[in-house]
Design a protein around this motif. Structure first.
Motif, PDB file in Angstrom:
ATOM      1  N   GLY A 165      49.920  40.249  75.234  1.00 49.92           N
ATOM      2  CA  GLY A 165      49.649  40.543  73.822  1.00 49.92           C
ATOM      3  C   GLY A 165      48.173  40.493  73.482  1.00 49.92           C
ATOM      4  O   GLY A 165      47.656  41.323  72.721  1.00 49.92           O
TER       5      GLY A 165
ATOM      6  N   ASN B 287      45.538  43.654  72.189  1.00 51.29           N
ATOM      7  CA  ASN B 287      44.616  43.666  71.047  1.00 51.29           C
ATOM      8  C   ASN B 287      43.170  43.860  71.482  1.00 51.29           C
ATOM      9  O   ASN B 287      42.371  44.462  70.757  1.00 51.29           O
ATOM     10  CB  ASN B 287      44.769  42.368  70.245  1.00 51.29           C
ATOM     11  CG  ASN B 287      45.983  42.408  69.335  1.00 51.29           C
ATOM     12  OD1 ASN B 287      46.363  43.471  68.848  1.00 51.29           O
ATOM     13  ND2 ASN B 287      46.623  41.274  69.119  1.00 51.29           N
TER      14      ASN B 287
ATOM     15  N   SER C 129      50.096  39.454  70.432  1.00 55.16           N
ATOM     16  CA  SER C 129      50.882  40.619  70.020  1.00 55.16           C
ATOM     17  C   SER C 129      51.911  40.888  71.114  1.00 55.16           C
ATOM     18  O   SER C 129      51.908  41.921  71.767  1.00 55.16           O
ATOM     19  CB  SER C 129      49.978  41.842  69.828  1.00 55.16           C
ATOM     20  OG  SER C 129      50.729  42.993  69.524  1.00 55.16           O
TER      21      SER C 129
ATOM     22  N   LYS D 148      55.060  41.766  73.284  1.00 55.91           N
ATOM     23  CA  LYS D 148      56.191  42.693  73.311  1.00 55.91           C
ATOM     24  C   LYS D 148      56.773  42.646  74.707  1.00 55.91           C
ATOM     25  O   LYS D 148      56.047  42.805  75.681  1.00 55.91           O
ATOM     26  CB  LYS D 148      55.750  44.116  72.943  1.00 55.91           C
ATOM     27  CG  LYS D 148      55.260  44.244  71.504  1.00 55.91           C
ATOM     28  CD  LYS D 148      54.848  45.663  71.183  1.00 55.91           C
ATOM     29  CE  LYS D 148      54.335  45.765  69.759  1.00 55.91           C
ATOM     30  NZ  LYS D 148      53.896  47.144  69.428  1.00 55.91           N
TER      31      LYS D 148
END
Length: 413
Positions: A140, A144, A278, A280
């Motif tokens: 994550g 970014n 972030s 996923k």
């Protein structure tokens, strides 16, 4: 006169500073051919010479013998590289006594394209990325960090390794039924498949015509977003060569190595470890372990057992890593010494984690890849809902459609 390295550093800095003119003003300060290699890398070989060789006869012979694919010859000014035979293993660069051989770099045209693109730009990160930009950098945070560079998103190529795992498992289930049948995996390492195509092409009937996960990822992106630009980031120079192959050209727009990407982060003052999270989670364990030796075999074996637990011909795997070991394994096969029915080859020792442009050591990289694999929600692609969803979005209603609609994930071997 600037050295190639000095010219590279000054030109990259100009690109990062958003200067419109990247050409040094003093025309006498650089070699125009070197500048063209930096600005237009696709016009030049993956490996090229930056000056006249001054090696002794003995050193020259050692240099020629260093290439496992016979891509080197001796010309009037020194070593010459045949781009049709070069697979990007970098043995010649590492052993060049005069340091006159270097590798192509996509960093300048990629940066210019990212900054000027009016369409979506996706970073496609290789499964070997764990720990490459420090142990604190999670998927994550890396996502970014890449967005700060200018990418619109980051895709883990491991998800597309899942798709190729499923395709190869289905092909094994369909085609391998006899005692002497065997399959050579094709979907991971360009040096391995290149070795078979160019040196041992009598084995091509045993190679399913699958694209690599890198190419599969790029094709899916462009199927869903036709104007998108794709940039692969990984540990391997050979991926630059793969992206240029005639039947694959255009799928992947640029290839950056982990080291090139780190250079971009450093120059822009971006520390991925400090980025917001972030997370996923889209890939299964199978796709994540592609990055280390034996990972493809393990992934396909587990998937074959999942899709057809009653298959009479059980999968028996054998793998080799490093060009010499791969050659020996292939030679054994050609000599009739068949010890398995599913063979995996990886050109780098340790697999992709041992790639020449990795930042992290092979042993630590393998440990991190295994840890990431164990954290996966799904064990294999047949149970991964994101694989099924992607296939549906591509118009494939069942997993068997991977064979029925094979062209999308296939190539001309």
């Amino acid at each position: 006169m600037q050295t190639f390295k000095e010219l590279y550093e000054s030109t990259v800095k100009a690109a990062l500073d958003n200067k419109e003119n990247l050409v040094p003003q003093d025309e006498l300060s650089y070699d125009p051919t070197h500048l063209d290699c930096l600005l237009n890398p696709k016009k030049h070989p993956i490996v090229f010479r930056t000056g006249t060789c001054n090696c002794s006869k003995e050193e020259s012979e050692e240099c020629l013998n260093r290439c496992p694919f016979d891509a080197l010859t001796m010309g009037p000014d020194g070593v010459e590289i045949d781009p049709e035979l070069c697979l990007g293993c970098e043995n010649c660069i590492k052993g060049c006594a005069s340091e006159k051989l270097t590798a192509t770099t996509d960093i300048i045209p990629a940066l210019k394209a990212i900054k000027s693109s009016k369409s979506l730009v996706y970073a496609m990160i290789a499964p070997a990325f764990l720990g490459q930009f420090s142990s604190e950098v999670t998927p994550g945070k890396l996502r970014n960090a890449l967005k700060k560079v200018g990418f619109d998103g980051m895709l883990e190529v491991a998800l597309f390794a899942d798709i190729l795992t499923l395709k190869e498992a289905l092909e094994f289930d369909k085609n391998i039924n006899g005692i002497n049948d065997f399959q050579l995996t094709s979907c991971c390492c360009p040096m391995w498949i290149g070795m078979i195509r160019k040196v041992y092409n009598q084995l091509l009937p045993h190679v399913p015509g699958s694209v690599s996960p890198m190419v599969a990822c790029a094709r899916v992106v462009k199927a869903l977003h036709p104007d998108a630009m794709t940039v692969f980031i990984g540990p391997c120079l050979a991926k630059k060569a793969e992206a240029r192959e005639k039947d694959l050209a255009g799928d992947v727009n640029f290839v950056l190595t982990f080291q090139e990407t780190k250079n971009i982060f450093d120059a822009l003052g971006i520390d991925p470890a400090t980025m917001e999270e972030s997370e996923k989670d889209h890939s299964s364990k199978a796709g994540r372990i592609y990055a280390r030796k034996g990972g493809v075999s393990e992934a396909v074996e587990n998937t074959v057992m999942a899709i057809n637990p009653n298959k009479k011909t059980k999968i028996r795997t054998k793998h080799a890593d490093g060009v010499p070991a791969c050659r020996k394994m292939i030679q054994d096969i050609t000599n009739g010494k068949i010890e398995a029915n599913f063979y995996e080859g990886m050109g780098c020792v340790g697999g992709c984690v041992g790639g020449p442009r990795s930042i992290l050591g092979t042993e630590q990289g393998t440990e991190l890849v295994n840890e990431y694999g164990e954290k996966a929600t799904y064990q294999h692609p047949a149970e991964n809902p994101y694989v099924i969803e992607l296939l549906h979005r591509l118009g494939m209603d069942t997993i068997e459609s991977l064979l029925e609609e094979a062209d999308f994930f296939s190539r001309t071997i």
